[in-house]
Design a protein around this motif. Structure first.
Motif, PDB file in Angstrom:
ATOM      1  N   GLU A  36       0.734  -0.866   0.211  1.00 53.16           N
ATOM      2  CA  GLU A  36      -0.038   0.092   0.701  1.00 53.16           C
ATOM      3  C   GLU A  36       1.149   1.467  -0.325  1.00 53.16           C
ATOM      4  OE1 GLU A  36      -3.067  -0.267   3.585  1.00 53.16           O
ATOM      5  OE2 GLU A  36      -3.782  -2.029   2.744  1.00 53.16           O
ATOM      6  N   GLU A  37       1.009   2.366  -0.555  1.00 49.36           N
ATOM      7  CA  GLU A  37       1.221   3.471  -0.144  1.00 49.36           C
ATOM      8  C   GLU A  37       1.947   4.157   0.987  1.00 49.36           C
ATOM      9  OE1 GLU A  37       0.840   8.439  -2.166  1.00 49.36           O
ATOM     10  OE2 GLU A  37      -1.074   6.801  -2.330  1.00 49.36           O
ATOM     11  N   GLU A  38       1.117   4.290   1.737  1.00 50.17           N
ATOM     12  CA  GLU A  38       1.847   4.252   3.331  1.00 50.17           C
ATOM     13  C   GLU A  38       2.514   2.872   3.821  1.00 50.17           C
ATOM     14  OE1 GLU A  38      -1.981   3.189   2.722  1.00 50.17           O
ATOM     15  OE2 GLU A  38      -2.481   5.696   2.689  1.00 50.17           O
ATOM     16  N   VAL A  39       2.683   2.310   3.272  1.00 52.03           N
ATOM     17  CA  VAL A  39       3.380   0.909   3.640  1.00 52.03           C
ATOM     18  C   VAL A  39       5.220   1.944   2.494  1.00 52.03           C
ATOM     19  CG1 VAL A  39       4.780  -0.657   3.489  1.00 52.03           C
ATOM     20  CG2 VAL A  39       2.171  -0.701   4.317  1.00 52.03           C
ATOM     21  N   ILE A  40       4.956   2.016   1.457  1.00 52.63           N
ATOM     22  CA  ILE A  40       6.055   2.129   0.830  1.00 52.63           C
ATOM     23  C   ILE A  40       5.977   4.261   1.118  1.00 52.63           C
ATOM     24  CG2 ILE A  40       6.467   3.482  -1.674  1.00 52.63           C
ATOM     25  CD1 ILE A  40       4.825   1.240  -2.801  1.00 52.63           C
ATOM     26  N   MET A  41       5.022   4.769   1.902  1.00 56.43           N
ATOM     27  CA  MET A  41       6.568   5.676   2.088  1.00 56.43           C
ATOM     28  C   MET A  41       6.876   6.010   3.074  1.00 56.43           C
ATOM     29  SD  MET A  41       3.465   9.000   2.175  1.00 56.43           S
ATOM     30  CE  MET A  41       2.264   8.747   4.193  1.00 56.43           C
ATOM     31  N   PHE A  42       6.018   4.843   4.464  1.00 56.38           N
ATOM     32  CA  PHE A  42       6.978   4.438   5.534  1.00 56.38           C
ATOM     33  C   PHE A  42       8.398   4.203   5.453  1.00 56.38           C
ATOM     34  CE2 PHE A  42       3.147   5.875   8.025  1.00 56.38           C
ATOM     35  CZ  PHE A  42       2.892   6.598   8.846  1.00 56.38           C
ATOM     36  N   THR A  43       8.834   2.661   4.058  1.00 53.23           N
ATOM     37  CA  THR A  43       9.979   2.581   4.486  1.00 53.23           C
ATOM     38  C   THR A  43      10.704   3.367   3.395  1.00 53.23           C
ATOM     39  OG1 THR A  43       8.019   0.291   3.716  1.00 53.23           O
ATOM     40  CG2 THR A  43      10.741   0.344   3.398  1.00 53.23           C
ATOM     41  N   ILE A  44       9.833   4.273   2.388  1.00 51.09           N
ATOM     42  CA  ILE A  44      10.999   4.737   1.723  1.00 51.09           C
ATOM     43  C   ILE A  44      11.792   6.087   3.330  1.00 51.09           C
ATOM     44  CG2 ILE A  44      11.304   6.805   0.440  1.00 51.09           C
ATOM     45  CD1 ILE A  44       9.050   5.679  -1.329  1.00 51.09           C
ATOM     46  N   ALA A  45      10.874   6.223   3.786  1.00 50.06           N
ATOM     47  CA  ALA A  45      10.948   7.615   5.033  1.00 50.06           C
ATOM     48  C   ALA A  45      12.696   6.879   6.095  1.00 50.06           C
ATOM     49  CB  ALA A  45      10.333   7.965   6.154  1.00 50.06           C
ATOM     50  N   LYS A  46      11.938   5.215   6.215  1.00 53.13           N
ATOM     51  CA  LYS A  46      13.080   4.174   7.203  1.00 53.13           C
ATOM     52  C   LYS A  46      14.246   4.198   6.018  1.00 53.13           C
ATOM     53  CE  LYS A  46      13.467  -0.013   9.455  1.00 53.13           C
ATOM     54  NZ  LYS A  46      12.301  -1.763   9.851  1.00 53.13           N
ATOM     55  N   ALA A  47      14.171   3.862   4.976  1.00 51.39           N
ATOM     56  CA  ALA A  47      15.715   3.701   4.063  1.00 51.39           C
ATOM     57  C   ALA A  47      16.669   5.245   4.154  1.00 51.39           C
ATOM     58  CB  ALA A  47      15.173   3.171   2.919  1.00 51.39           C
ATOM     59  N   GLU A  48      15.357   6.134   4.403  1.00 47.69           N
ATOM     60  CA  GLU A  48      16.273   7.065   4.506  1.00 47.69           C
ATOM     61  C   GLU A  48      16.923   7.975   5.135  1.00 47.69           C
ATOM     62  OE1 GLU A  48      13.712  10.111   3.115  1.00 47.69           O
ATOM     63  OE2 GLU A  48      13.834  10.431   0.431  1.00 47.69           O
TER      64      GLU A  48
END
Length: 147
Positions: free
Chosen positions: A48-60
């Motif tokens: 889901e878009e929210e999971v992708i968003m949080f994962t990108i933030a975690k990766a950053e």
């Protein structure tokens, strides 16, 4: 054959267990066959878009945490100061050897941790591309619906 379920993947990506998170990214990047990489990519596309968003933030956050290049000048300045101060107490060759050993330890840790940074950048890049693809598909569907 996909061996991981989407809910398990979300758990790996969103929870605080860094070891599982890092292991997933490393395994994804090091998959020996294109078929296996595509299976994991398919799973990432199902997020889901929210999971992708949080994962990108975690990766950053991981990328930033393991970016030692911004501290390198400070390491060098501290080592020079240490070398100068320490050389007044002991012979200069001893202070140089001790300083070199400390600096080598710092550099070794930075090189080891750079691998984690590379993995985080890899995942972030994939997820950003997935986001772009999803938005493009959504825009295409809107255009078709408007016609």
């Amino acid at each position: 054959m996909i061996i991981i379920e989407i809910k398990d993947l979300e758990k790996i990506l969103l929870e605080q267990n860094f070891k599982l998170f890092y292991g997933f990214i490393k395994n994804l990047r090091e998959e020996p066959t294109l078929e296996k990489k595509n299976e994991k990519l398919y799973l990432l596309r199902q997020l889901e878009e929210e999971v992708i968003m949080f994962t990108i933030a975690k990766a950053e956050a991981i990328e930033s945490y393991y970016d030692h290049s911004k501290y390198f000048a400070a390491y060098v300045a501290i080592m020079v100061a240490f070398l100068l101060a320490f050389s007044k107490v002991v012979p200069s060759y001893v202070s140089f050897i001790v300083t070199a050993i400390i600096l080598l330890g710092i550099l070794y840790a930075a090189v080891i941790e750079k691998k984690r940074r590379v993995e985080a950048i890899y995942l972030k890049s994939l997820l950003n591309q997935i986001n772009i693809d999803k938005k493009n598909k959504y825009n295409e569907l809107e255009k078709k619906a408007a016609v």
